[in-house]
Design a protein around this motif. Structure first.
Motif, PDB file in Angstrom:
ATOM      1  N   VAL A 141       0.847  -1.197   0.000  1.00 12.13           N
ATOM      2  CA  VAL A 141       0.000   0.000   0.000  1.00 12.13           C
ATOM      3  C   VAL A 141       0.879   1.243   0.000  1.00 12.13           C
ATOM      4  O   VAL A 141       2.051   1.202   0.381  1.00 12.13           O
ATOM      5  N   GLY A 142       0.272   2.341  -0.409  1.00 12.88           N
ATOM      6  CA  GLY A 142       0.991   3.607  -0.432  1.00 12.88           C
ATOM      7  C   GLY A 142       1.040   4.249   0.943  1.00 12.88           C
ATOM      8  O   GLY A 142       0.482   3.737   1.923  1.00 12.88           O
ATOM      9  N   VAL A 143       1.688   5.407   0.996  1.00 13.60           N
ATOM     10  CA  VAL A 143       1.874   6.109   2.273  1.00 13.60           C
ATOM     11  C   VAL A 143       0.536   6.558   2.846  1.00 13.60           C
ATOM     12  O   VAL A 143       0.276   6.421   4.049  1.00 13.60           O
ATOM     13  N   VAL A 144      -0.333   7.117   1.990  1.00 13.12           N
ATOM     14  CA  VAL A 144      -1.632   7.617   2.461  1.00 13.12           C
ATOM     15  C   VAL A 144      -2.471   6.474   3.013  1.00 13.12           C
ATOM     16  O   VAL A 144      -3.083   6.589   4.088  1.00 13.12           O
ATOM     17  N   ALA A 145      -2.507   5.348   2.275  1.00 16.42           N
ATOM     18  CA  ALA A 145      -3.299   4.198   2.729  1.00 16.42           C
ATOM     19  C   ALA A 145      -2.741   3.622   4.023  1.00 16.42           C
ATOM     20  O   ALA A 145      -3.501   3.232   4.920  1.00 16.42           O
ATOM     21  N   ARG A 146      -1.415   3.576   4.143  1.00 19.79           N
ATOM     22  CA  ARG A 146      -0.806   3.042   5.366  1.00 19.79           C
ATOM     23  C   ARG A 146      -1.161   3.925   6.566  1.00 19.79           C
ATOM     24  O   ARG A 146      -1.436   3.419   7.664  1.00 19.79           O
ATOM     25  N   LYS A 147      -1.161   5.238   6.356  1.00 20.28           N
ATOM     26  CA  LYS A 147      -1.519   6.149   7.448  1.00 20.28           C
ATOM     27  C   LYS A 147      -2.980   5.960   7.842  1.00 20.28           C
ATOM     28  O   LYS A 147      -3.319   5.998   9.031  1.00 20.28           O
ATOM     29  N   ALA A 148      -3.840   5.761   6.841  1.00 23.89           N
ATOM     30  CA  ALA A 148      -5.260   5.531   7.134  1.00 23.89           C
ATOM     31  C   ALA A 148      -5.443   4.235   7.903  1.00 23.89           C
ATOM     32  O   ALA A 148      -6.255   4.152   8.841  1.00 23.89           O
ATOM     33  N   LEU A 149      -4.706   3.189   7.530  1.00 24.05           N
ATOM     34  CA  LEU A 149      -4.778   1.913   8.251  1.00 24.05           C
ATOM     35  C   LEU A 149      -4.296   2.088   9.691  1.00 24.05           C
ATOM     36  O   LEU A 149      -4.865   1.502  10.627  1.00 24.05           O
ATOM     37  N   ASP A 150      -3.240   2.878   9.884  1.00 23.17           N
ATOM     38  CA  ASP A 150      -2.749   3.136  11.245  1.00 23.17           C
ATOM     39  C   ASP A 150      -3.827   3.806  12.083  1.00 23.17           C
ATOM     40  O   ASP A 150      -3.983   3.511  13.273  1.00 23.17           O
ATOM     41  N   THR A 151      -4.575   4.731  11.465  1.00 19.14           N
ATOM     42  CA  THR A 151      -5.644   5.414  12.190  1.00 19.14           C
ATOM     43  C   THR A 151      -6.702   4.427  12.669  1.00 19.14           C
ATOM     44  O   THR A 151      -7.254   4.569  13.761  1.00 19.14           O
ATOM     45  N   LEU A 152      -6.947   3.408  11.848  1.00 19.41           N
ATOM     46  CA  LEU A 152      -7.930   2.385  12.224  1.00 19.41           C
ATOM     47  C   LEU A 152      -7.334   1.277  13.085  1.00 19.41           C
ATOM     48  O   LEU A 152      -8.041   0.366  13.509  1.00 19.41           O
ATOM     49  N   GLY A 153      -6.020   1.355  13.339  1.00 21.15           N
ATOM     50  CA  GLY A 153      -5.366   0.346  14.156  1.00 21.15           C
ATOM     51  C   GLY A 153      -5.101  -0.942  13.415  1.00 21.15           C
ATOM     52  O   GLY A 153      -5.076  -2.023  14.033  1.00 21.15           O
ATOM     53  N   LEU A 154      -4.907  -0.861  12.091  1.00 17.27           N
ATOM     54  CA  LEU A 154      -4.671  -2.046  11.270  1.00 17.27           C
ATOM     55  C   LEU A 154      -3.313  -1.939  10.590  1.00 17.27           C
ATOM     56  O   LEU A 154      -2.753  -0.847  10.463  1.00 17.27           O
ATOM     57  N   ASP A 155      -2.799  -3.101  10.133  1.00 16.79           N
ATOM     58  CA  ASP A 155      -1.568  -3.074   9.349  1.00 16.79           C
ATOM     59  C   ASP A 155      -1.903  -3.263   7.876  1.00 16.79           C
ATOM     60  O   ASP A 155      -3.072  -3.418   7.505  1.00 16.79           O
ATOM     61  N   ASP A 156      -0.860  -3.267   7.005  1.00 17.74           N
ATOM     62  CA  ASP A 156      -1.127  -3.288   5.571  1.00 17.74           C
ATOM     63  C   ASP A 156      -1.504  -4.674   5.041  1.00 17.74           C
ATOM     64  O   ASP A 156      -1.652  -4.854   3.835  1.00 17.74           O
ATOM     65  N   THR A 157      -1.673  -5.649   5.952  1.00 18.04           N
ATOM     66  CA  THR A 157      -2.152  -6.967   5.514  1.00 18.04           C
ATOM     67  C   THR A 157      -3.669  -7.076   5.612  1.00 18.04           C
ATOM     68  O   THR A 157      -4.244  -8.086   5.211  1.00 18.04           O
ATOM     69  N   ALA A 158      -4.305  -6.027   6.154  1.00 23.17           N
ATOM     70  CA  ALA A 158      -5.758  -6.077   6.352  1.00 23.17           C
ATOM     71  C   ALA A 158      -6.482  -6.080   5.010  1.00 23.17           C
ATOM     72  O   ALA A 158      -6.140  -5.324   4.105  1.00 23.17           O
ATOM     73  N   ASP A 159      -7.499  -6.945   4.891  1.00 24.97           N
ATOM     74  CA  ASP A 159      -8.287  -6.987   3.664  1.00 24.97           C
ATOM     75  C   ASP A 159      -9.557  -6.150   3.829  1.00 24.97           C
ATOM     76  O   ASP A 159      -9.777  -5.518   4.869  1.00 24.97           O
ATOM     77  N   SER A 160     -10.386  -6.138   2.789  1.00 18.53           N
ATOM     78  CA  SER A 160     -11.574  -5.292   2.790  1.00 18.53           C
ATOM     79  C   SER A 160     -12.513  -5.635   3.946  1.00 18.53           C
ATOM     80  O   SER A 160     -13.041  -4.740   4.625  1.00 18.53           O
ATOM     81  N   ALA A 161     -12.716  -6.929   4.210  1.00 18.75           N
ATOM     82  CA  ALA A 161     -13.626  -7.341   5.287  1.00 18.75           C
ATOM     83  C   ALA A 161     -13.120  -6.876   6.647  1.00 18.75           C
ATOM     84  O   ALA A 161     -13.902  -6.396   7.485  1.00 18.75           O
TER      85      ALA A 161
END
Length: 205
Positions: A141-161
């Motif tokens: 994932v890109g930088v923006v998506a990784r930051k958004a995942l961090d906000t949700l408390g997830l890592d970049d392996t998280a899928d849509s579900a």
């Protein structure tokens, strides 16, 4: 003459006469017939860049009022000048035309990420770089998506579900309706909403 006399104090020199008084070492005005000091620079024109006339105040005003750098240029010459202005009037080459640069590029080319036979890599800089790049996994994932995942408390392996489930959980936790109308954590909720929208925009949800 008594220099302490009131009559001496009343003597005044007109402005035109004062300007005409020039020190012997001072440059003279370049206007023909003018004996005033040449205190003001004026460009000599196209083809003589960096060269200047020296005029007095009166004649530099007159010169500047009629000065035209492009005088005598036809439309084709003006168009060519404008095109050269885009690159600062510096020489340019099409790709492959500059033979010296082409030879240098050919001599120092890399083969499969490593130095070619004509390139001396004493410190193994290019070989180390290629191995390091090969060892690093490609970012999912890109930088923006990784930051958004961090906000949700997830890592970049998280899928849509996983993203949807986490989003619903956090909205329920921080929404004012779920906290008796308490709006103190509304800022956190806004960050969560924004992060979810960012993930949707990049196709992760």
């Amino acid at each position: 003459m008594n220099i302490n006399s009131r009559l001496f104090d009343s003597i005044r020199i007109g402005s035109s006469e004062a300007e005409a008084v020039v020190d012997s070492d001072a440059p003279r005005c370049d206007h023909p017939g003018c004996a005033r000091a040449g205190e003001f620079r004026a460009p000599k024109g196209r083809g003589r860049e960096g060269q200047f006339f020296l005029f007095c105040k009166e004649h530099v005003k007159a010169y500047n009022a009629t000065y035209n750098y492009f005088a005598g240029m036809d439309d084709d010459a003006l168009a060519a000048y404008q095109k050269q202005e885009e690159i600062g009037h510096r020489p340019t080459w099409k790709l492959g035309v500059n033979s010296q640069a082409a030879r240098m590029s050919q001599r120092g080319r890399l083969r499969n990420g490593e130095a070619g036979p004509d390139m001396h890599d004493a410190f193994n800089l290019f070989g180390a770089r290629s191995k390091q790049q090969a060892a690093q996994p490609e970012a999912r994932v890109g930088v923006v998506a990784r930051k958004a995942l961090d906000t949700l408390g997830l890592d970049d392996t998280a899928d849509s579900a996983a993203i949807k489930a986490r989003y619903k959980e956090l909205v329920k936790r921080f929404h004012p309706d779920a906290n008796g109308g308490d709006r103190s954590r509304e800022g956190t909720l806004q960050e969560i909403l924004k992060a979810y929208q960012q993930l949707k925009s990049v196709g992760m949800v």
